[in-house]
Write a protein that holds these residues in place. Structure first.
Motif, PDB file in Angstrom:
ATOM      1  N   THR A  36      28.575  -5.607  34.762  1.00  0.00           N
ATOM      2  CA  THR A  36      28.651  -4.517  35.727  1.00  0.00           C
ATOM      3  C   THR A  36      29.485  -4.987  36.911  1.00  0.00           C
ATOM      4  O   THR A  36      29.364  -6.120  37.356  1.00  0.00           O
ATOM      5  N   THR A  37      30.334  -4.093  37.410  1.00  0.00           N
ATOM      6  CA  THR A  37      31.152  -4.378  38.580  1.00  0.00           C
ATOM      7  C   THR A  37      30.785  -3.389  39.673  1.00  0.00           C
ATOM      8  O   THR A  37      30.815  -2.178  39.452  1.00  0.00           O
ATOM      9  N   ILE A  38      30.441  -3.919  40.832  1.00  0.00           N
ATOM     10  CA  ILE A  38      30.092  -3.101  41.988  1.00  0.00           C
ATOM     11  C   ILE A  38      31.070  -3.455  43.098  1.00  0.00           C
ATOM     12  O   ILE A  38      31.261  -4.630  43.412  1.00  0.00           O
ATOM     13  N   GLY A  39      31.685  -2.461  43.699  1.00  0.00           N
ATOM     14  CA  GLY A  39      32.687  -2.681  44.730  1.00  0.00           C
ATOM     15  C   GLY A  39      32.105  -3.120  46.060  1.00  0.00           C
ATOM     16  O   GLY A  39      30.915  -3.430  46.182  1.00  0.00           O
ATOM     17  N   LYS A  40      32.954  -3.094  47.066  1.00  0.00           N
ATOM     18  CA  LYS A  40      32.595  -3.505  48.423  1.00  0.00           C
ATOM     19  C   LYS A  40      31.813  -2.398  49.130  1.00  0.00           C
ATOM     20  O   LYS A  40      32.040  -1.208  48.894  1.00  0.00           O
TER      21      LYS A  40
END
Length: 191
Positions: A36-40
């Motif tokens: 999973t990739t979660i942004g800033k």
């Protein structure tokens, strides 16, 4: 795991293979699954489940009790209201395994999904659209569309600021002007 300058509450779980952008906050009892990739500068509220294989852009707010399943992509600045629901298969049965049938769902930049709304998988929610609380979305949604009801239908247009547009298609908050062409809304840009 890549975590830089983020807050993860002690009751939350973040699995291996997760990337989280700077300034993100993950609150009580949340679970972020692998790949999973979660942004800033995102906020994941209490009891949020994300993944595996989910992409969340920068500046997103996912309120309490939301589950984001494999194949869901939230572009930047998406708001998911409390207890909104994303389905993952079209014809679920408890006795039939259908994890290979998860349908992708794209939520474009700036979209807002109200509390307890349901988004049927395989659909795209347009940029800056607004889904009313409790609405059930069963088809693609246009950019800037204001959707409400069961089954959801377009009842108007909203601006990038989230203001309901009147017949003049001018944002009452910012003065931005929009135009409707063939059932789609576009901001008017000065040339």
């Amino acid at each position: 795991m890549t975590i830089q300058s983020v807050f993860v509450h002690e009751s939350a779980y973040v699995d291996e293979g997760v990337t989280i952008g700077e300034g993100t906050k993950i609150w009580h009892f949340a679970h972020v699954l692998p790949r999973t990739t979660i942004g800033k500068n995102c906020i994941l509220g209490q009891n949020v489940m994300v993944g595996p294989d989910v992409e969340i852009g920068d500046g997103c707010k996912v309120q309490n009790n939301v589950a984001l399943y494999r194949g869901i992509v939230l572009e930047d600045n998406v708001f998911c209201g409390p207890s909104c629901v994303f389905t993952n298969v079209l014809t679920p049965r408890a006795h039939i395994e259908r994890k290979d049938e998860f349908a992708p769902t794209l939520v474009k930049t700036g979209a807002t999904i109200g509390a307890n709304a349901t988004i049927i998988c395989g659909n795209t929610l347009g940029a800056y659209c607004m889904i009313a609380a409790g609405a059930v979305v069963t088809k693609d949604v246009s950019d800037y569309a204001l959707m409400a009801g069961v089954l959801a239908r377009r009842i108007g247009w909203v601006s990038q600021s989230g203001e309901v547009l009147g017949p003049d298609l001018v944002c009452p908050r910012t003065g931005e002007v929009y135009k409707e062409v063939d059932g789609q809304l576009f901001p008017v840009t000065e040339d």
